[in-house]
Design an enzyme around this catalytic site. Structure first.
Site, PDB file in Angstrom:
ATOM      1  N   LYS A   1      10.595   3.978   2.767  1.00  9.25           N
ATOM      2  CA  LYS A   1      10.281   5.380   2.395  1.00  9.25           C
ATOM      3  C   LYS A   1      11.051   5.991   1.106  1.00  9.25           C
ATOM      4  CE  LYS A   1       9.183   6.858   6.648  1.00  9.25           C
ATOM      5  NZ  LYS A   1       9.191   8.386   7.109  1.00  9.25           N
TER       6      LYS A   1
ATOM      7  N   GLU B   1       0.669  -1.355  -0.109  1.00 11.10           N
ATOM      8  CA  GLU B   1       0.168   0.024   0.092  1.00 11.10           C
ATOM      9  C   GLU B   1       0.744   1.194   0.068  1.00 11.10           C
ATOM     10  OE1 GLU B   1      -2.426  -0.352   3.419  1.00 11.10           O
ATOM     11  OE2 GLU B   1      -1.963  -2.261   3.367  1.00 11.10           O
TER      12      GLU B   1
HETATM   13  P1  NAD Z   1       5.559   6.720  10.460  1.00 11.68           P
HETATM   14  O1  NAD Z   1       4.627   7.877  10.111  1.00 11.68           O
HETATM   15  O2  NAD Z   1       6.791   6.481   9.849  1.00 11.68           O
HETATM   16  O3  NAD Z   1       4.725   5.203  10.326  1.00 11.68           O
HETATM   17  C1  NAD Z   1       3.427   4.913  10.940  1.00 11.68           C
HETATM   18  C2  NAD Z   1       2.280   5.555  10.555  1.00 11.68           C
HETATM   19  O4  NAD Z   1       2.432   5.436   9.222  1.00 11.68           O
HETATM   20  C3  NAD Z   1       1.017   4.951  11.002  1.00 11.68           C
HETATM   21  O5  NAD Z   1       0.736   5.476  12.175  1.00 11.68           O
HETATM   22  C4  NAD Z   1       0.181   5.541   9.718  1.00 11.68           C
HETATM   23  O6  NAD Z   1      -0.506   6.824  10.259  1.00 11.68           O
HETATM   24  C5  NAD Z   1       0.889   5.802   8.786  1.00 11.68           C
HETATM   25  N1  NAD Z   1       0.361   5.133   7.561  1.00 11.68           N
HETATM   26  C6  NAD Z   1       0.143   5.553   6.225  1.00 11.68           C
HETATM   27  N2  NAD Z   1       0.085   4.569   5.541  1.00 11.68           N
HETATM   28  C7  NAD Z   1      -0.220   3.331   6.130  1.00 11.68           C
HETATM   29  C8  NAD Z   1      -0.410   2.066   5.749  1.00 11.68           C
HETATM   30  N3  NAD Z   1      -0.776   1.702   4.525  1.00 11.68           N
HETATM   31  N4  NAD Z   1      -0.430   1.214   6.616  1.00 11.68           N
HETATM   32  C9  NAD Z   1      -0.019   1.518   8.002  1.00 11.68           C
HETATM   33  N5  NAD Z   1       0.371   2.510   8.278  1.00 11.68           N
HETATM   34  C10 NAD Z   1       0.293   3.504   7.506  1.00 11.68           C
HETATM   35  O7  NAD Z   1       5.671   6.671  11.958  1.00 11.68           O
HETATM   36  P2  NAD Z   1       5.339   7.571  13.221  1.00 11.68           P
HETATM   37  O8  NAD Z   1       5.890   6.951  14.495  1.00 11.68           O
HETATM   38  O9  NAD Z   1       3.814   8.008  13.106  1.00 11.68           O
HETATM   39  O10 NAD Z   1       6.081   8.909  12.887  1.00 11.68           O
HETATM   40  C11 NAD Z   1       7.335   9.069  12.535  1.00 11.68           C
HETATM   41  C12 NAD Z   1       7.226  10.048  11.174  1.00 11.68           C
HETATM   42  O11 NAD Z   1       6.877  11.185  11.403  1.00 11.68           O
HETATM   43  C13 NAD Z   1       8.477  10.178  10.553  1.00 11.68           C
HETATM   44  O12 NAD Z   1       8.058  10.217   9.386  1.00 11.68           O
HETATM   45  C14 NAD Z   1       9.102  11.474  11.121  1.00 11.68           C
HETATM   46  O13 NAD Z   1       9.878  11.564  10.167  1.00 11.68           O
HETATM   47  C15 NAD Z   1       7.975  12.271  11.336  1.00 11.68           C
HETATM   48  N6  NAD Z   1       8.120  13.184  12.695  1.00 11.68           N
HETATM   49  C16 NAD Z   1       8.500  14.515  12.567  1.00 11.68           C
HETATM   50  C17 NAD Z   1       8.817  15.294  13.260  1.00 11.68           C
HETATM   51  C18 NAD Z   1       9.337  16.480  12.804  1.00 11.68           C
HETATM   52  O14 NAD Z   1       9.584  17.264  13.759  1.00 11.68           O
HETATM   53  N7  NAD Z   1       9.483  16.776  11.590  1.00 11.68           N
HETATM   54  C19 NAD Z   1       8.619  14.827  14.846  1.00 11.68           C
HETATM   55  C20 NAD Z   1       8.277  13.723  14.860  1.00 11.68           C
HETATM   56  C21 NAD Z   1       7.930  12.787  13.979  1.00 11.68           C
END
Ligand code: NAD
Length: 796
Positions: free
Chosen positions: A328, A128
């Site tokens: 990614k 996906e």
């Molecule tokens: P993530 O976003 O890397 O992965 C998990 C999330 O992916 C799930 O919670 C869901 O919302 C999403 N997702 C989208 N499509 C999906 C699918 N088909 N199946 C399953 N999940 C799906 O992990 P995270 O823990 O939510 O957050 C980390 C992300 O947030 C990273 O990309 C990070 O760079 C970003 N982040 C950025 C900052 C910043 O200051 N810029 C701070 C914290 C986190």
């Protein structure tokens, strides 16, 4: 990788520092929806911490960001405990990371891993896209949506039930039957690119806060305490999984998603099954290739072991399942330093700030310049030279500076100033003005654009003007590329588009890139362009805000260069899609002595415009006295008042006389007291009378005057006919139908008589229809009426 010189002491300090930083960024990102650094930078810090913890496992604490999901929920919302935790996903950045993941899965399941020559068992994965929004949980009980929640810290989320109900593609009640009695659906709430652009445009217009990217916009919109705000934002859901369930579901992930789809939940159109790591990688590349063309932003793809029994067997690690991974894509946002701001001069003289950057790779491309749009944008961003900025490069869009990392501003950062003189020609730089007219008053405000007043004396503008003039959609002169134009201008051979027509063979062959043949070809192409259509010529002139469509419209409606040159802004606004601002741009362009000279020279050097000469019949017939009064924008006199006034006074002179006849005006019907008062005040100002008379005189001169309506109408297809509209029309309002008929020359009457040509009868038509049948008149229903209009080229 950790530094070779790292000692446990230094490592512990660095770990503490990274945790503090990551905690702060997590809070800003997950709770405030206002991250201050791009995701790529966050991911780098996160991976530094992970690597240090791998090397010094004794430093791992349960509250480390590597062991936790998201951030604490905001207490302003109610709390929701997740029965099944909402986890994060592990990441793969390189293809080998994905192969390693597949190997770990097979090892975890005790399946043969194989060797270099294959031979291993292949695991089925669901594939996906990874939408970039925020995770939500939707709880359905007996098919009804009873609760919506954010992920929060994975075990406790925020209750956003009211908000998720406003998202239009989330069903409040599941469709069909057979759903489990308790079904928790999980998915991503996101904003499409188009929705994001429209929201930002709206925010900018209303002076509200704009968002740096669709993810921030989606998160900020969903986590609103006022659900009316959420309702006004273009949010969508894409379901990708489940949480707690009481009841039966298929035994594999794709089967479950397909069932969700059957119950009315939107799932990804890109969902696919892949066998083994190599098919997953092929999917990754295929989605990567169409990433820019997708209507929403994605930051990767997600692979999940399809078989649910396998998923259970593999289980979880601290913050992520062992059976899924996010692969990614290169980040679309990166950090870099703003080295300087330079000013570029465009074709219309607009002086725009361009960011010169410390080169940085963004989404696979090295970026060293980015647009800053205009000085308003510089102010809005609060950007200074020396700042660390976030650069965003989405799809084919020119890289943009979207945010300043305020906490990294150096002490010697310098403000950005617009230059007082043009960096190319030294002419004065002026701020443009915006003219708005409302309630009969004109207001002038400062525009966001600055312009060099040098016109064609400015080499930058001249080069761009020539490039535009010869371009395919303009004069279509082949064989003159940008480099050649630059040479012609720099050598002083061309000082205006008119000089193209006096270029000599000897002058061309002397230039770089020109041989005998290409010089002759160019001269022939220039000669061939001597008889352009009026539309092409108008477009080629490069009038600010006049694109190809507006140029065609001007040429078709007004029929001659002379009329276009003379047209008053108010008369130009009779053209559909031409507002006052564009009308003034056109007027100013033709008022400019420099431009007049260029046009004069072009014609003197033998350019023969192909003009219709005549005003188009629709344009000729579009001015009415009522419309004219309405356009004068007199406070309190809108369309109906203008119509009443036109009926009463019959001419502009009549209106002016009435405005000055206190007694007569006071007994005039159909106008409010306030309208009468402002009518008096409006025509008490001599300048207003002069403006109205000037417009009227021009309408008369152009043959658009209502008194001459009959003459114009005579040439129209329905001239002399009388039509009657009755009953309800569904596709077209009655007013519009009337306008369309009148534009074809027909009169539209209120009652049926023997003189009626045709009656258009919609549902509910009564006595008029009866009378029409009695008299044996032609009667059309709406469909037949629309078909008849279409036959005359008029569409609804
Ligand atoms: P993530 O976003 O890397 O992965 C998990 C999330 O992916 C799930 O919670 C869901 O919302 C999403 N997702 C989208 N499509 C999906 C699918 N088909 N199946 C399953 N999940 C799906 O992990 P995270 O823990 O939510 O957050 C980390 C992300 O947030 C990273 O990309 C990070 O760079 C970003 N982040 C950025 C900052 C910043 O200051 N810029 C701070 C914290 C986190």
């Amino acid at each position: 990788m950790t530094d070779a010189a790292t000692t446990p002491q230094i490592a512990a300090e660095r770990v503490a520092q990274l945790r503090a930083e990551l905690d702060e960024h997590n809070y800003r990102y997950h709770v405030l929806d206002e991250p201050s650094i791009p995701d790529a930078e966050y991911d780098r810090l996160f991976h530094q911490l992970k690597a240090l913890e791998a090397e010094y496992p004794q430093l791992i604490t349960p509250d480390s960001p590597t062991q936790r999901v998201g951030s604490l929920a905001l207490s302003a919302f109610g709390e929701v405990k997740h029965e099944v935790p909402m986890l994060s996903l592990g990441n793969a950045f390189e293809e080998d990371d994905l192969r390693d993941f597949d190997r770990r899965v097979r090892e975890g399941l005790d399946l043969p891993v194989g060797d270099l020559f294959g031979g291993g068992a292949e695991v089925e994965y669901s594939c996906e896209p990874k939408l970039d929004g925020l995770a939500v949980s939707l709880l359905y009980e007996n098919g009804l949506l009873v609760r919506g929640a954010t992920r929060g810290d994975g075990s406790t989320g925020e209750d956003i039930s009211v908000n998720v109900r406003t998202i239009r593609n989330i069903p409040l009640k599941l469709h069909g039957s057979g759903w489990p009695s308790v079904l928790e659906v999980r998915g991503e709430v996101f904003m499409s690119r188009a929705g994001f652009a429209a929201l930002n445009a709206r925010q900018l217009e209303s002076g509200g806060k704009t968002f740096a990217n669709p993810r921030n916009a989606a998160a900020g919109s969903l986590r609103q305490l006022d659900s009316r705000i959420t309702a006004s934002r273009p949010l969508e859901l894409c379901a990708y999984g489940i949480g707690q369930v009481q009841g039966e579901l298929p035994d594999n992930h794709i089967g479950i998603l397909t069932a969700l789809k059957g119950w009315g939940l939107p799932i990804s159109r890109e969902l696919q099954l892949a066998k083994g790591a190599e098919e997953c990688l092929a999917y990754y590349r295929a989605i990567g290739a169409k990433r820019d063309a997708l209507p929403y932003e994605i930051d990767g793809v997600v692979f999940k072991v399809n078989n649910l029994a396998y998923q259970r067997e593999l289980g979880f690690r601290a913050r992520e399942p062992r059976w899924a991974i996010a692969h990614k894509f290169p980040a679309m946002e990166e950090l870099t330093e703003l080295l300087d701001v330079e000013f570029q001069v465009g074709r219309t003289g607009a002086v725009t700030p361009v960011a010169r950057l410390q080169p940085v790779r963004v989404a696979g491309v090295t970026v060293s310049n980015a647009t800053l749009h205009n000085m308003d944008e510089v102010m809005r961003l609060g950007v200074m030279i020396g700042d660390t900025v976030i650069i965003r490069r989405a799809g084919d869009v020119i890289p943009q500076v979207v945010q300043v990392v305020a906490e990294r501003r150096p002490a010697d950062a310098r403000p950005v100033h617009i230059p007082e003189s043009c960096p190319v020609c030294g002419s004065r730089v002026e701020r443009t003005q915006l003219i708005k007219r409302s309630k009969g008053k004109e207001s002038v405000s400062e525009g966001s654009i600055y312009r060099c007043v040098g016109r064609l004396a400015c080499a930058a503008q001249l080069k761009q003007a020539i490039i535009h003039y010869v371009s395919r959609r303009a004069m279509d002169i082949e064989g003159l590329g940008e480099k050649s134009v630059e040479q012609l201008v720099d050598e002083g051979l061309v000082r205006s588009p008119a000089d193209l027509y006096t270029l000599k063979f000897e002058q061309l062959v002397g230039l770089e890139g020109f041989a005998e043949l290409s010089a002759n070809n160019l001269l022939a192409a220039i000669a061939d362009s001597r008889q352009p259509s009026l539309a092409r010529f108008i477009y080629a002139l490069g009038i600010p805000d006049v694109g190809e469509e507006t140029a065609k419209l001007l040429a078709r409606a007004l029929g001659s260069l002379q009329r276009i040159q003379q047209a008053l802004p108010d008369v130009l606004t009779y053209l559909p899609d031409v507002g006052l601002e564009v009308a003034y741009e056109i007027r100013n362009f033709f008022d400019d002595a420099h431009n007049q000279q260029v046009i004069h020279d072009l014609l003197a050097r033998g350019l023969e415009l192909q003009e219709e000469g005549e005003l188009s019949p629709e344009f000729a017939a579009c001015a009415t006295l009522a419309g004219f009064i309405d356009k004068l924008n007199i406070s309190g006199i809108a369309a109906t008042g203008a119509k009443n006034l036109a009926e009463k006074a019959a001419s502009l002179d009549g209106v002016i006389a009435l405005s000055q006849d206190w007694l007569e005006l006071s007994v005039t019907k159909g106008l409010s007291e306030k309208a009468k008062q402002s009518l008096r005040e409006f025509f008490a100002v001599e300048a207003n009378i002069q403006r109205a008379r000037a417009i009227e005189a021009q309408l008369r001169e152009f043959g658009m005057h209502w008194q001459s309506e009959k003459r114009v109408v005579a040439g129209l297809p329905l001239a002399g006919q009388t039509w009657v509209l009755t009953g309800a029309l569904e596709v077209m309002s009655r007013d519009l139908a009337k306008d369309k008929l009148e534009s074809l020359g027909a009169k539209v009457a209120g009652s049926v008589s023997a003189k009626t040509t045709c009656v258009v009868a919609g549902p509910g038509a009564g006595s008029k229809l009866a009378k029409a049948s009695e008299l044996g008149l032609k009667v059309l229903d709406e469909e037949a009426f629309l078909a008849e209009l279409a036959a005359y080229g008029v569409v609804a």
